[in-house]
Write a protein that holds these residues in place. Sequence first.
Motif, PDB file in Angstrom:
ATOM      1  N   GLN A  29       0.833  -1.202   0.000  1.00 53.36           N
ATOM      2  CA  GLN A  29       0.000   0.000   0.000  1.00 53.36           C
ATOM      3  C   GLN A  29       0.871   1.257   0.000  1.00 53.36           C
ATOM      4  N   LYS A  30       1.958   1.226   0.761  1.00 56.71           N
ATOM      5  CA  LYS A  30       2.868   2.376   0.829  1.00 56.71           C
ATOM      6  C   LYS A  30       3.638   2.578  -0.471  1.00 56.71           C
ATOM      7  N   SER A  31       3.961   1.484  -1.148  1.00 63.44           N
ATOM      8  CA  SER A  31       4.777   1.574  -2.361  1.00 63.44           C
ATOM      9  C   SER A  31       3.964   1.323  -3.637  1.00 63.44           C
ATOM     10  N   TRP A  32       2.646   1.454  -3.559  1.00 66.45           N
ATOM     11  CA  TRP A  32       1.737   1.138  -4.669  1.00 66.45           C
ATOM     12  C   TRP A  32       2.101   1.903  -5.941  1.00 66.45           C
ATOM     13  N   ALA A  33       2.483   3.167  -5.811  1.00 66.72           N
ATOM     14  CA  ALA A  33       2.844   3.963  -6.993  1.00 66.72           C
ATOM     15  C   ALA A  33       4.047   3.365  -7.722  1.00 66.72           C
ATOM     16  N   GLY A  34       4.919   2.708  -6.992  1.00 68.91           N
ATOM     17  CA  GLY A  34       6.072   2.064  -7.612  1.00 68.91           C
ATOM     18  C   GLY A  34       5.708   0.833  -8.415  1.00 68.91           C
ATOM     19  N   VAL A  35       4.549   0.268  -8.137  1.00 66.75           N
ATOM     20  CA  VAL A  35       4.095  -0.928  -8.849  1.00 66.75           C
ATOM     21  C   VAL A  35       3.257  -0.552 -10.069  1.00 66.75           C
ATOM     22  N   VAL A  36       2.312   0.376  -9.897  1.00 69.55           N
ATOM     23  CA  VAL A  36       1.367   0.678 -10.984  1.00 69.55           C
ATOM     24  C   VAL A  36       1.551   2.073 -11.582  1.00 69.55           C
ATOM     25  N   GLY A  37       2.433   2.866 -11.006  1.00 68.18           N
ATOM     26  CA  GLY A  37       2.622   4.224 -11.503  1.00 68.18           C
ATOM     27  C   GLY A  37       1.791   5.216 -10.696  1.00 68.18           C
ATOM     28  N   ILE A  38       2.246   6.453 -10.671  1.00 63.65           N
ATOM     29  CA  ILE A  38       1.622   7.484  -9.838  1.00 63.65           C
ATOM     30  C   ILE A  38       0.166   7.736 -10.224  1.00 63.65           C
ATOM     31  N   ALA A  39      -0.108   7.848 -11.522  1.00 61.55           N
ATOM     32  CA  ALA A  39      -1.465   8.175 -11.973  1.00 61.55           C
ATOM     33  C   ALA A  39      -2.472   7.107 -11.536  1.00 61.55           C
ATOM     34  N   ASN A  69      -5.127  -4.706 -17.228  1.00 66.95           N
ATOM     35  CA  ASN A  69      -4.042  -5.000 -18.169  1.00 66.95           C
ATOM     36  C   ASN A  69      -2.697  -5.134 -17.472  1.00 66.95           C
ATOM     37  N   MET A  70      -2.648  -4.823 -16.189  1.00 66.27           N
ATOM     38  CA  MET A  70      -1.386  -4.870 -15.435  1.00 66.27           C
ATOM     39  C   MET A  70      -1.344  -6.017 -14.428  1.00 66.27           C
ATOM     40  N   LYS A  71      -2.248  -6.961 -14.543  1.00 65.46           N
ATOM     41  CA  LYS A  71      -2.303  -8.051 -13.568  1.00 65.46           C
ATOM     42  C   LYS A  71      -0.971  -8.804 -13.479  1.00 65.46           C
ATOM     43  N   GLY A  72      -0.320  -9.005 -14.617  1.00 65.90           N
ATOM     44  CA  GLY A  72       0.982  -9.688 -14.636  1.00 65.90           C
ATOM     45  C   GLY A  72       2.032  -8.898 -13.879  1.00 65.90           C
ATOM     46  N   ASN A  73       2.034  -7.581 -14.067  1.00 67.39           N
ATOM     47  CA  ASN A  73       2.995  -6.715 -13.357  1.00 67.39           C
ATOM     48  C   ASN A  73       2.765  -6.802 -11.854  1.00 67.39           C
ATOM     49  N   ILE A  74       1.508  -6.824 -11.449  1.00 68.33           N
ATOM     50  CA  ILE A  74       1.167  -6.862 -10.022  1.00 68.33           C
ATOM     51  C   ILE A  74       1.624  -8.179  -9.399  1.00 68.33           C
ATOM     52  N   THR A  75       1.371  -9.299 -10.070  1.00 66.63           N
ATOM     53  CA  THR A  75       1.802 -10.589  -9.515  1.00 66.63           C
ATOM     54  C   THR A  75       3.328 -10.697  -9.528  1.00 66.63           C
ATOM     55  N   ARG A  76       3.981 -10.165 -10.563  1.00 64.47           N
ATOM     56  CA  ARG A  76       5.451 -10.175 -10.596  1.00 64.47           C
ATOM     57  C   ARG A  76       6.029  -9.365  -9.445  1.00 64.47           C
ATOM     58  N   ALA A  77       5.410  -8.213  -9.150  1.00 63.79           N
ATOM     59  CA  ALA A  77       5.878  -7.382  -8.034  1.00 63.79           C
ATOM     60  C   ALA A  77       5.751  -8.147  -6.722  1.00 63.79           C
ATOM     61  N   LEU A  78       4.650  -8.863  -6.543  1.00 65.04           N
ATOM     62  CA  LEU A  78       4.479  -9.653  -5.323  1.00 65.04           C
ATOM     63  C   LEU A  78       5.548 -10.737  -5.218  1.00 65.04           C
ATOM     64  N   LYS A  79       5.847 -11.384  -6.338  1.00 67.25           N
ATOM     65  CA  LYS A  79       6.863 -12.439  -6.348  1.00 67.25           C
ATOM     66  C   LYS A  79       8.255 -11.874  -6.065  1.00 67.25           C
ATOM     67  N   LYS A  80       8.625 -10.843  -6.832  1.00 64.68           N
ATOM     68  CA  LYS A  80       9.994 -10.326  -6.748  1.00 64.68           C
ATOM     69  C   LYS A  80      10.256  -9.525  -5.484  1.00 64.68           C
ATOM     70  N   ARG A  81       9.392  -8.588  -5.162  1.00 69.07           N
ATOM     71  CA  ARG A  81       9.626  -7.712  -4.009  1.00 69.07           C
ATOM     72  C   ARG A  81       9.431  -8.400  -2.680  1.00 69.07           C
ATOM     73  N   TYR A  82       8.479  -9.330  -2.638  1.00 68.86           N
ATOM     74  CA  TYR A  82       8.091  -9.909  -1.347  1.00 68.86           C
ATOM     75  C   TYR A  82       8.264 -11.417  -1.276  1.00 68.86           C
ATOM     76  N   ASP A  83       8.779 -12.009  -2.349  1.00 71.78           N
ATOM     77  CA  ASP A  83       8.945 -13.457  -2.396  1.00 71.78           C
ATOM     78  C   ASP A  83       7.628 -14.154  -2.042  1.00 71.78           C
TER      79      ASP A  83
END
Length: 100
Positions: A29-39, A69-83
């Motif tokens: 939640q704190k770093s959400w903009a880093g995952v999906v972009g500021i907008a 359209n960003m579901k893959g990016n979101i799951t990748r962020a969960l995998k990479k950032r948080y294992d």
Amino acid sequence: MRENEKIIIDVEKLFPEAARRVKILEDLQKSWAGVVGIALARNSFPEVLGVDEIKIFAANQKTLSMLSNMKGNITRALKKRYDYDINNDFEVKIQLTHQH
């Protein structure tokens, strides 16, 4: 046991995976903009992280569509950032909300 004695329950020890998910969600939640972009972060919020899903609220249909359209990016962020263990049943659920 006397009445004034308290029983202390360590939720983190009893439910380590649930406690871990809470911490991951708080950080996400704190770093959400880093995952999906500021907008998109201005108009969306990851609200629930479960074993097999993440629920994200979107303020409007355009944001919902773009996040879909960003579901893959979101799951990748969960995998990479948080294992985070993403299994085949894991779903990114996005729904409209009137609050942010």
